[in-house]
Design a protein around this motif. Structure first.
Motif, short mmCIF file in Angstrom:
data_model
loop_
_atom_site.label_atom_id
_atom_site.label_comp_id
_atom_site.label_asym_id
_atom_site.label_seq_id
_atom_site.Cartn_x
_atom_site.Cartn_y
_atom_site.Cartn_z
N HIS B 236 42.92 -34.17 11.21
CA HIS B 236 42.85 -34.36 12.66
C HIS B 236 42.22 -35.71 12.84
O HIS B 236 41.50 -36.22 12.32
N VAL B 237 43.17 -36.46 13.79
CA VAL B 237 42.95 -37.93 14.09
C VAL B 237 42.60 -37.86 15.65
O VAL B 237 43.49 -37.81 16.27
N PRO B 238 41.42 -37.86 15.95
CA PRO B 238 41.18 -37.42 17.33
C PRO B 238 41.51 -38.56 18.47
O PRO B 238 41.54 -38.26 19.63
N TRP B 239 41.77 -39.72 17.99
CA TRP B 239 42.15 -40.61 18.89
C TRP B 239 43.77 -41.02 19.03
O TRP B 239 44.15 -41.49 20.07
N LYS B 240 44.45 -39.89 18.51
CA LYS B 240 45.82 -39.89 18.69
C LYS B 240 46.37 -38.61 19.20
O LYS B 240 45.66 -37.54 19.11
N TYR B 241 47.59 -38.67 19.79
CA TYR B 241 48.02 -37.51 20.13
C TYR B 241 48.41 -36.34 19.11
O TYR B 241 48.50 -36.78 17.88
N GLY B 242 48.04 -35.10 19.65
CA GLY B 242 48.11 -33.88 18.71
C GLY B 242 49.08 -34.07 17.56
O GLY B 242 48.85 -33.36 16.30
N PHE B 243 50.31 -34.33 17.89
CA PHE B 243 51.27 -34.22 17.02
C PHE B 243 51.22 -35.13 15.52
O PHE B 243 51.77 -34.87 14.73
N LYS B 244 50.18 -36.16 15.89
CA LYS B 244 49.82 -36.96 14.48
C LYS B 244 49.07 -35.91 13.55
O LYS B 244 49.22 -36.29 12.42
N SER B 245 48.34 -35.15 14.08
CA SER B 245 47.45 -34.25 13.21
C SER B 245 48.06 -33.16 12.61
O SER B 245 48.11 -31.97 12.93
N ILE B 246 48.92 -33.29 11.38
CA ILE B 246 49.81 -32.62 10.85
C ILE B 246 48.94 -31.23 10.23
O ILE B 246 47.92 -31.47 9.72
N LYS B 247 49.70 -30.12 10.23
CA LYS B 247 49.11 -28.95 9.77
C LYS B 247 49.58 -28.67 8.39
O LYS B 247 50.79 -28.93 7.84
N SER B 248 48.78 -27.46 7.94
CA SER B 248 49.32 -27.07 6.32
C SER B 248 49.86 -28.04 5.45
O SER B 248 51.09 -27.86 5.04
N ILE B 249 49.01 -29.21 5.01
CA ILE B 249 49.41 -30.00 4.38
C ILE B 249 50.00 -29.69 3.01
O ILE B 249 49.05 -28.99 2.29
N VAL B 250 51.09 -29.91 2.25
CA VAL B 250 51.37 -29.76 0.86
C VAL B 250 51.55 -31.06 0.19
O VAL B 250 51.61 -30.80 -1.12
N LYS B 251 51.80 -32.06 0.77
CA LYS B 251 51.86 -33.28 0.27
C LYS B 251 51.38 -34.72 0.68
O LYS B 251 51.45 -34.60 2.14
N ILE B 252 50.83 -35.25 -0.01
CA ILE B 252 50.08 -36.73 0.47
C ILE B 252 50.82 -37.69 -0.40
O ILE B 252 50.47 -37.65 -1.55
N ARG B 253 51.53 -38.68 0.28
CA ARG B 253 52.15 -39.66 -0.53
C ARG B 253 51.66 -41.03 -0.10
O ARG B 253 51.45 -41.20 1.03
N PHE B 254 51.33 -41.89 -1.02
CA PHE B 254 50.88 -43.36 -0.52
C PHE B 254 52.10 -44.34 -0.81
O PHE B 254 52.94 -44.09 -1.84
N VAL B 255 52.34 -44.88 0.20
CA VAL B 255 53.63 -45.68 0.26
C VAL B 255 53.31 -46.93 0.84
O VAL B 255 52.54 -47.41 1.48
N GLU B 256 54.44 -47.80 0.63
CA GLU B 256 54.41 -49.26 1.01
C GLU B 256 54.96 -49.62 2.43
O GLU B 256 54.38 -50.23 3.19
N LYS B 257 55.80 -48.68 2.82
CA LYS B 257 56.58 -48.74 4.08
C LYS B 257 56.15 -47.85 4.84
O LYS B 257 55.68 -46.43 4.92
N GLN B 258 56.12 -48.27 6.25
CA GLN B 258 55.87 -47.28 7.49
C GLN B 258 56.82 -45.85 7.36
O GLN B 258 57.98 -46.15 7.45
N PRO B 259 55.94 -44.96 7.08
CA PRO B 259 56.78 -43.57 7.22
C PRO B 259 57.46 -43.26 8.51
O PRO B 259 56.94 -43.64 9.41
N LEU B 260 58.56 -42.66 8.36
CA LEU B 260 59.27 -42.21 9.56
C LEU B 260 58.70 -40.64 9.87
O LEU B 260 59.29 -39.70 9.28
N ASN B 261 57.82 -40.68 10.97
CA ASN B 261 57.36 -39.61 11.39
C ASN B 261 58.19 -38.50 12.24
O ASN B 261 59.09 -39.08 12.85
N THR B 262 58.16 -37.22 12.02
CA THR B 262 59.02 -36.32 12.70
C THR B 262 59.51 -36.36 13.85
O THR B 262 60.62 -36.53 14.34
N TRP B 263 58.34 -36.52 14.84
CA TRP B 263 58.74 -36.61 16.35
C TRP B 263 59.41 -38.03 16.89
O TRP B 263 60.30 -38.14 17.67
N GLN B 264 59.26 -39.08 15.81
CA GLN B 264 59.72 -40.33 16.00
C GLN B 264 61.19 -40.20 15.61
O GLN B 264 62.16 -40.67 16.41
N ASP B 265 61.45 -39.51 14.51
CA ASP B 265 62.79 -39.10 14.30
C ASP B 265 63.52 -38.27 15.26
O ASP B 265 64.89 -38.49 15.15
#
Lengths: 228, 325
Positions: B236-265
């Protein structure tokens, strides 16, 4: 039979609004009841428009001419639910979003409300569409009386009432543009309205090909050549 | 007039699960006086009524309060557990509460991958190990212009990230939700009808992920998180719209490039990567200047960064927030 059927349809058509009222007052809507009321009145407007538009195809396909007697009433119910839907927008969406610096009962409230609705209609395309759908139903409701049909003359009245095609099409687009991602329901309504309007296109073509002399029509409620 | 406000039940008044299961004994024990028994029965009834929405879960123990909690009145358990956007379980607000009940959340593993030293599949218990759970009462603002106040139970994401030892190449964190079509009927919606591309993916910039306000939540109202709210572990990231606060997490990946989030996709013109709550940048189809707090009639003014500007505005100093919506 008809004498009983008409009041029965009238009562049934009040069902959705009665259910909504009951559900709202007894807490049977979701955690966001205001949004439910908006959605339900909108969807019922579309449903009544679809029923109205299916009267002529039903007559032509089944020969069950009696249904024409209920068309005006069903059409007016489409307008009734459309009006409720517009009111939910004006009250629950616009009015509820005002500031009320001078209190709620103030001239300022009226002005702010107008200033909130006007730009919204042209700024947000799905509102533009919804408003188009509603305004195209207004003249239809206004000319729905027997007196108005006589005054306008059957042919002109019929031309005017083809605005219902605009209302249904704009209504479906309004729904489609409003949803966030899942378009299953708007697609379903688009298909229904598409098929119902498709009948008219086919018949108009067949009619043009026949090139038969057109009988002057005086009372569209009486003639059996389709006033589609 | 039309709005029925369900009775509020503070978490302190919710009957403990053990007590609730033993209610017969409880009632029997209390039978000394008729008045006491009657009170207990009535109390149980009240709990049952409140739990119609979602079965109450196990109480979490050792939960501390947090100075980062909002002082506003939280929405009710019923509101928070029946009005959910969790498209894996359908696009209607009430479908997750109906369809997520059988989601299997035990055992649960969170895979840590990418630019870090501690790549592994962590059992949920290991993720929680050594963490002190806190009550975090946060404002939650949906991109659809409604909002709630939610008493999450969780811990700072930063704590877990530190344990993963990200390398200097880790500029972003990418999160993935479980994708299991067998358990998630909503994922069958074809893209032609607006279905999202699964699995659901979200991302944060490293400094956003490390911010003390950003939490991994595992509970609600002092109890284990209900499935429809993203059990067993969610962001939960309270200063962002709800869709950023992803549910039922199974994977956390550290990356160099900005990920493409689902709603932007799904719709890049309407949903960006940052998705900071911003009353000055409208959604192309609706205004973001106001919001309806669930349970209220009059709308509220939406606050910049959802009212968390003092804490987070500095993260975006010099950035054009109109372009980076």
């Amino acid at each position: 039979m008809t004498r009983l059927l008409k009041p029965a349809i009238f009562v049934a058509s009040l069902g959705p609004v009665a259910w909504l009222l009951w559900a709202a007052l007894t807490g049977h809507l979701s955690a966001n009841p205001l949004s439910d009321i908006t959605n339900e009145t909108g969807v019922w407007t579309l449903r009544f428009l679809c029923i109205t538009l299916s009267v002529t195809p039903l007559r032509r396909l089944t020969g069950w001419n009696i249904v024409i007697r209920f068309r005006r009433m069903i059409g007016l119910f489409a307008f009734f639910y459309g009006t409720l839907h517009l009111l939910t927008y004006v009250i629950l969406d616009r009015f509820a979003g005002l500031d009320f610096p001078n209190g709620i009962v103030a001239w300022r409230t009226v002005r702010d409300l107008a200033a909130s609705i006007g730009p919204d209609i042209y700024k947000r395309p799905f509102i533009t569409m919804g408003f188009t759908a509603f305004t195209s139903m207004v003249p239809l409701a206004a000319t729905s009386t027997a007196g108005m049909i006589r005054r306008l003359g059957g042919r002109r009245w019929q031309m005017l009432h083809r605005l219902v095609y605009v209302a249904a099409t704009a209504g479906v687009i309004h729904y489609w543009w409003q949803v966030k991602a899942d378009v299953q329901r708007p697609v379903a309504y688009a298909l229904v309205v598409g098929v119902l309007l498709g009948f008219r296109v086919l018949w108009a073509r067949a009619h043009a090909r026949q090139a038969a002399p057109v009988r002057p029509r005086t009372d569209p409620l009486r003639i059996d050549r389709a006033p589609w | 007039m039309l709005i029925k406000r369900p009775a509020d039940i503070p978490s302190s008044e919710i009957t403990d699960k053990r007590l609730y299961l033993n209610r017969r004994e409880f009632v029997r024990a209390a039978a000394g006086t008729v008045a006491a028994a009657a009170t207990a029965v009535l109390g149980t009834e009240a709990v049952l009524q409140a739990s119609q929405a979602a079965a109450h879960k196990r109480k979490l123990s050792g939960v501390k309060s947090s100075p980062l909690s909002a002082s506003e009145k939280p929405n009710t358990w019923e509101q928070i557990t029946t009005y959910n956007n969790y498209y894996e379980f359908g696009t209607d607000k009430d479908s997750p509460s109906e369809l997520a009940t059988n989601l299997k959340t035990e055992p649960w593993t969170v895979t840590v991958d990418g630019e870090c030293n501690k790549k592994a599949a962590y059992h949920l218990e290991d993720v929680l190990k050594g963490e002190t759970l806190e009550d975090r009462i946060y404002r939650h603002r949906c991109v659809e212009a409604w909002s709630m106040v939610i008493p999450w139970v969780g811990f700072p994401l930063a704590n877990f990230i530190k344990r993963c030892e990200p390398t200097s190449k880790a500029k972003f964190v990418e999160f993935t939700t479980l994708y299991d079509p067998m358990q998630m009927p909503g994922t069958h919606l074809p893209p032609a009808f607006g279905g999202l591309r699964w699995p659901y993916v979200e991302g944060l910039r490293m400094d956003e992920a490390m911010h003390p306000l950003t939490i991994l939540a595992v509970g609600l109202y002092g109890e284990i998180l209900p499935n429809q709210d993203g059990a067993p572990i969610r962001l939960h990231v309270p200063w962002k719209y709800g869709f950023k606060s992803i549910k039922s997490i199974v994977k956390i990946r550290f990356v160099e490039k900005q990920p493409l989030n689902t709603w932007q996709d799904q719709q890049a013109r309407e949903y960006g990567f940052y998705a900071n709550v911003n009353p000055n940048v409208d959604h192309p189809r609706w205004s973001q200047a106001t919001e309806r707090r669930i349970g209220e009639f009059f709308k509220r003014k939406t606050l910049m960064f959802n009212g968390y500007g003092d804490q987070v505005a500095s993260l975006y100093a010099g950035m054009d927030l109109k372009a980076n919506y």
